[in-house]
Design a protein around this motif. Structure first.
Motif, PDB file in Angstrom:
ATOM      1  N   THR A   1      -3.148  -0.858  10.074  1.00 19.57           N
ATOM      2  CA  THR A   1      -3.211  -1.776   8.719  1.00 19.57           C
ATOM      3  C   THR A   1      -2.464  -3.685   9.284  1.00 19.57           C
ATOM      4  O   THR A   1      -3.180  -3.912   9.535  1.00 19.57           O
ATOM      5  CB  THR A   1      -2.905  -1.717   7.611  1.00 19.57           C
ATOM      6  OG1 THR A   1      -3.559  -0.865   7.087  1.00 19.57           O
ATOM      7  CG2 THR A   1      -2.605  -2.880   6.813  1.00 19.57           C
TER       8      THR A   1
ATOM      9  N   ALA B   1      -7.707   8.377   3.760  1.00 19.01           N
ATOM     10  CA  ALA B   1      -7.250   7.244   2.894  1.00 19.01           C
ATOM     11  C   ALA B   1      -6.452   8.033   1.344  1.00 19.01           C
ATOM     12  O   ALA B   1      -7.606   8.788  -0.026  1.00 19.01           O
ATOM     13  CB  ALA B   1      -7.846   6.804   1.645  1.00 19.01           C
TER      14      ALA B   1
ATOM     15  N   LEU C   1      -0.623   4.969   1.604  1.00 24.05           N
ATOM     16  CA  LEU C   1      -0.215   5.083   2.622  1.00 24.05           C
ATOM     17  C   LEU C   1       0.320   5.830   3.881  1.00 24.05           C
ATOM     18  O   LEU C   1       1.384   4.836   3.432  1.00 24.05           O
ATOM     19  CB  LEU C   1      -1.162   3.344   3.588  1.00 24.05           C
ATOM     20  CG  LEU C   1      -2.343   2.591   3.458  1.00 24.05           C
ATOM     21  CD1 LEU C   1      -2.390   1.286   4.120  1.00 24.05           C
ATOM     22  CD2 LEU C   1      -3.738   3.174   2.757  1.00 24.05           C
TER      23      LEU C   1
ATOM     24  N   PHE D   1       0.936  -1.474  -0.394  1.00 19.55           N
ATOM     25  CA  PHE D   1       0.494   0.098   0.042  1.00 19.55           C
ATOM     26  C   PHE D   1       0.554   1.292  -0.098  1.00 19.55           C
ATOM     27  O   PHE D   1       0.794   2.123   0.998  1.00 19.55           O
ATOM     28  CB  PHE D   1      -1.186  -0.104   1.507  1.00 19.55           C
ATOM     29  CG  PHE D   1      -1.816  -1.611   1.212  1.00 19.55           C
ATOM     30  CD1 PHE D   1      -2.868  -0.929   0.408  1.00 19.55           C
ATOM     31  CD2 PHE D   1      -2.112  -2.014   2.490  1.00 19.55           C
ATOM     32  CE1 PHE D   1      -3.858  -2.232   0.867  1.00 19.55           C
ATOM     33  CE2 PHE D   1      -2.435  -2.974   2.476  1.00 19.55           C
ATOM     34  CZ  PHE D   1      -3.815  -3.698   1.471  1.00 19.55           C
TER      35      PHE D   1
ATOM     36  N   THR E   1      -5.159   8.323  -1.939  1.00 17.51           N
ATOM     37  CA  THR E   1      -4.769   6.958  -2.803  1.00 17.51           C
ATOM     38  C   THR E   1      -3.695   7.689  -3.870  1.00 17.51           C
ATOM     39  O   THR E   1      -2.839   6.931  -4.639  1.00 17.51           O
ATOM     40  CB  THR E   1      -5.834   6.795  -3.694  1.00 17.51           C
ATOM     41  OG1 THR E   1      -6.457   7.166  -4.426  1.00 17.51           O
ATOM     42  CG2 THR E   1      -6.468   5.614  -2.621  1.00 17.51           C
TER      43      THR E   1
ATOM     44  N   GLN F   1      -0.789   3.956   9.148  1.00 19.65           N
ATOM     45  CA  GLN F   1      -1.816   4.183   8.538  1.00 19.65           C
ATOM     46  C   GLN F   1      -1.769   1.757   7.999  1.00 19.65           C
ATOM     47  O   GLN F   1      -2.068   1.519   8.663  1.00 19.65           O
ATOM     48  CB  GLN F   1      -2.439   4.439   7.410  1.00 19.65           C
ATOM     49  CG  GLN F   1      -2.967   5.625   7.622  1.00 19.65           C
ATOM     50  CD  GLN F   1      -3.442   6.831   6.338  1.00 19.65           C
ATOM     51  OE1 GLN F   1      -2.902   6.098   4.906  1.00 19.65           O
ATOM     52  NE2 GLN F   1      -4.599   7.578   6.713  1.00 19.65           N
ATOM     53  N   ALA F   2      -0.131   2.474   7.543  1.00 16.60           N
ATOM     54  CA  ALA F   2       0.575   1.346   6.864  1.00 16.60           C
ATOM     55  C   ALA F   2       0.309  -0.009   9.186  1.00 16.60           C
ATOM     56  O   ALA F   2       0.230  -1.459   8.810  1.00 16.60           O
ATOM     57  CB  ALA F   2       1.988   1.216   6.887  1.00 16.60           C
TER      58      ALA F   2
ATOM     59  N   TRP G   1      -9.734  -2.342  -1.380  1.00 16.56           N
ATOM     60  CA  TRP G   1     -10.261  -3.251   0.484  1.00 16.56           C
ATOM     61  C   TRP G   1     -11.264  -4.059   0.546  1.00 16.56           C
ATOM     62  O   TRP G   1     -12.384  -3.605   0.659  1.00 16.56           O
ATOM     63  CB  TRP G   1     -10.048  -2.287   1.521  1.00 16.56           C
ATOM     64  CG  TRP G   1      -9.360  -1.376   1.023  1.00 16.56           C
ATOM     65  CD1 TRP G   1      -7.808  -0.878   0.880  1.00 16.56           C
ATOM     66  CD2 TRP G   1      -9.034   0.571   2.282  1.00 16.56           C
ATOM     67  NE1 TRP G   1      -7.023  -0.058   1.087  1.00 16.56           N
ATOM     68  CE2 TRP G   1      -7.925   1.078   1.524  1.00 16.56           C
ATOM     69  CE3 TRP G   1      -9.724   0.937   3.150  1.00 16.56           C
ATOM     70  CZ2 TRP G   1      -7.355   1.797   2.362  1.00 16.56           C
ATOM     71  CZ3 TRP G   1      -9.651   1.988   3.476  1.00 16.56           C
ATOM     72  CH2 TRP G   1      -8.487   2.519   3.186  1.00 16.56           C
TER      73      TRP G   1
END
Length: 725
Positions: free
Chosen positions: A414, A472, A406, A403, A474, A410-411, A481
């Protein structure tokens, strides 16, 4: 604007040429680069089991974290730079440090980071037998040793060969200038030179690794640390010393020592403190991982627990406890892990919101032995959270690669929210008991396991939960997702925060701190008050429900059963609902699309509501095609908003079906094609009632599109287009 596509997890074919795993032509893109390994590697995209070779299986931790599911999706760390601070890496492991580009003849993926400071001169990241042991060599092998199919020439032969989690990544290692026996806390009076850290130097090592110039000019986004040992002067089983125990016992006492400000002498007489360098690095946004320790305590080491004492480090700093993958583990029929194992060594304790577990027992990795005084490459199994940390850190690097849009935080979240639960949890007394949810995806972190064991199988599908607001962006990528995304953990944390707030209020009242610390407060009281006020500030700032904001170009498809409670907002690009979405959606720019269901309302103040997923787009993104977006609440198209529908036949067109009211003030855009029958009536919206009209289109108004002509009507709680030409 063109959109860069990912290699999707559903790809089922590939080409292997000279050891390069290449996605099919349709899905080729600049990212991710193809996985590179040895010629004849049986690993194939779309076939997780094909990656479980003997080399893979020699690190039992790989299957425990579902690493094969990252590889089968096309991710092995290419382009990622992973920082390590440890006792050097042995450069003689040439094949394990090399790549297919040089046929594993040079160590072109492992880089030495030089640092100096305090009483330590300029020191490279390479292992030096004069002051290092094999610890850093072992840790770095778990992170990124190559998948070369052969390994080093050494007495145990190729049967000892293994590969790291992120075997295509680059490693940048700073040297502690010590062995793993160096103490990271309060030194005992008899501490030797080998056990005594050079604090100023170590602080600079973190700074040097964080700012190292990398071969691909990309930043080092995470640094993992497993170095050092707990001094005998400390005990982390409780927060405060138990009656009769030394003053240095208790996690709070250990934290007070470790977090001494620079310029202030600690009980060892040192005025510079290594932890401050690490904290400085974390506050730049780089993720730091510290292992939890091996003594079996109810809490991790103070360095692992740093986010508890400094809540601003949450999302930038985490700790890793261990699991024994040979105890309590179970497997699915396809050979993949179900229950990763049983927690061991120090528990997550007060750091549970910033803690995971990872494989820590009998982990085979690269090693160095001195043979007649000459370092030689070897492989060896070792145990401890030192082995767990590099597994979790390298797994995080693969999530970052998967990702690229991200943020680091955020990673990390996740990875947290897609963990797979271990075999035991704690009862009210803190004893290990069977976990009734073992093998399921984690819901709320617990004091023994934290977020449990990372599962790359689930993490490759996106977040499992939103831990508050999630923006998010992008950045031109289109992605899917597919996990069921909730906010159960952050809502549970709201209850914990309320209980902690009540306890803190009572503590302040009991100690006379309600209006601040009194004059002459002790150093212990000052530290406890500072921790309490920092945690109070963090609680007050925390949003206890999940919400999503989609920005940036590109399309984000939500394919799961998404149940977070906050509002989703579209600011840019496209948010496409192809699963189910529980909360309301506000469109303030960009596009809301999809063929799934929204249980609440949709408000398009600006931007576009464009229902449906075209077959070609669906095939490319591996989602289901469809024409109808179902909405459980009201649908409002504001004056700056627009509804866009596509028509390709009398019964083939996109539409919105709402259970609530339709309120129309914005524009209507029609894209028409194919053969249409005069008189055919197309219902493009339906609801409980219809109020207003599209801009410039009163009842009976004419819409012209692509050579076709339609008459619009708002009667009978529907918006219809009748083909007139």
């Amino acid at each position: 604007m063109s959109t860069t596509k990912h290699v999707k997890t559903a790809l089922t074919s590939m080409v292997v040429a000279l050891g390069v795993v290449v996605p099919p032509a349709m899905a080729q893109s600049p990212e991710p680069p193809p996985i590179t390994s040895y010629g004849g590697d049986p690993g194939r995209l779309g076939d997780p089991a094909s990656w479980r070779t003997p080399e893979f299986n020699r690190d039992t931790g790989l299957v425990s974290i579902g690493a094969e599911f990252a590889y089968t999706a096309g991710y092995a760390g290419a382009g990622m730079n992973i920082g390590i601070v440890d006792s050097g890496f042995f450069a003689g492991h040439v094949r394990e440090h090399g790549s297919l580009d040089t046929d594993y003849a040079t160590g072109d993926r492992f880089f030495s980071v030089r640092a100096q400071g305090g009483e330590t001169g300029l020191t490279p990241g390479f292992y030096d037998p004069a002051f290092n042991d094999s610890h850093g060599t072992h840790v770095s092998g778990t992170v990124a040793a190559s998948r070369d199919g052969v390994g080093e020439t050494q007495p145990d032969g190729p049967e000892a060969n293994m590969h790291g989690v992120a075997f295509n990544s680059d490693v940048y290692l700073g040297n502690t200038h010590k062995t793993d026996g160096v103490f990271y806390g309060l030194l005992p009076p008899n501490a030797t030179t080998v056990q005594t850290p050079d604090n100023a130097y170590l602080a600079n090592v973190y700074r040097a690794v964080n700012t190292a110039k990398t071969a691909n000019h990309r930043p080092i986004r995470l640094i993992t640390s497993s170095w050092g040992s707990q001094p005998p002067t400390e005990n982390y089983n409780t927060l405060e010393p138990t009656p009769g125990s030394p003053d240095g016992f208790g996690l709070n006492a250990a934290w007070r020592f470790l977090s001494t400000p620079d310029g202030v002498a600690d009980p060892n007489g040192r005025t510079e403190h290594w932890l401050n360098g690490a904290i400085q690095v974390a506050r730049t946004g780089t993720i730091l991982q510290f292992t939890a320790g091996n003594s079996g305590y109810a809490n991790p080491t103070p360095r692992g627990a740093a986010p508890y004492y400094l809540p601003d480090l949450e999302g930038r700093w985490y700790t890793t406890s261990g699991i024994n993958p040979t105890v309590g583990s179970t497997f699915n029929a396809d050979g993949s892990v179900l229950v990763p194992g049983q927690q061991e060594f120090n528990q997550c304790g007060v750091a549970k919101w910033s803690c995971v577990t990872a494989p820590s027992r009998s982990i085979n990795s690269t090693w160095v032995d001195l043979v007649d005084g000459v370092p030689q490459p070897r492989y060896k199994a070792a145990s401890g959270t030192s082995m767990a940390g590099p597994h979790s850190a390298a797994a995080l690097a693969l999530i970052m690669q998967r990702f690229p849009y991200l943020t680091n935080q955020q990673a990390l979240y996740t990875m947290f929210t897609t963990g797979r639960q271990n075999s035991t949890i704690s009862d009210a007394a803190g004893n290990a008991v069977p976990n009734p949810d073992a093998g399921r995806i984690v819901q709320v972190p617990d004091s023994r396991n934290g977020w449990h064991t990372p599962s790359l199988r689930e993490a490759m599908k996106g977040p499992g939960q939103l831990l508050g607001p999630f923006r998010a962006d992008t950045r031109g990528y289109s992605d899917v997702w597919s996990n069921d995304i909730s906010d159960v953990a952050i809502r549970a944390r709201g209850q914990e925060d309320a209980a902690e707030a009540a306890a803190w209020k009572a503590t302040k009242a009991a100690k006379g701190w309600t209006h601040g610390l009194p004059a002459g407060a002790s150093d212990i009281d000052k530290s406890d008050y500072a921790t309490g006020t920092r945690r109070e500030k963090a609680r007050n700032a925390r949003d206890h429900e999940g919400s999503l904001t989609k920005s940036g170009s590109g399309t984000l498809f939500l394919a799961g059963n998404d149940t977070w409670h906050g509002t989703s907002t579209v600011l840019g690009g496209t948010l496409s609902i192809v699963g189910s979405h529980a909360g309301p959606i506000d469109v303030r720019g960009g596009t809301l699309g999809g063929s799934g269901s929204v249980a609440d309302g949709v408000d398009v103040a600006a931007g576009v509501l464009q229902p449906g997923v075209a077959p070609l787009e669906a095939a490319h993104e591996h989602v289901a095609p469809g024409n109808v977006l179902n909405v459980g609440g009201d649908v409002r198209i504001g004056r700056e908003g627009r509804l866009a529908v596509a028509i390709s036949g009398d019964s083939a067109y996109t539409s919105v079906r709402a259970a609530g009211d339709l309120v129309l003030h914005g524009n209507l855009h029609v894209d028409a094609g194919g053969t249409l029958t005069r008189g055919a009536v197309l219902t493009i919206m339906s609801g409980r009632s219809v109020s207003g009209t599209f801009h410039g289109l009163a009842e009976g108004g004419v819409v012209r599109a692509d050579g076709h002509q339609f008459r619009v009507s708002y009667r009978n709680n529907r918006v219809t287009l009748t083909v007139t030409r």
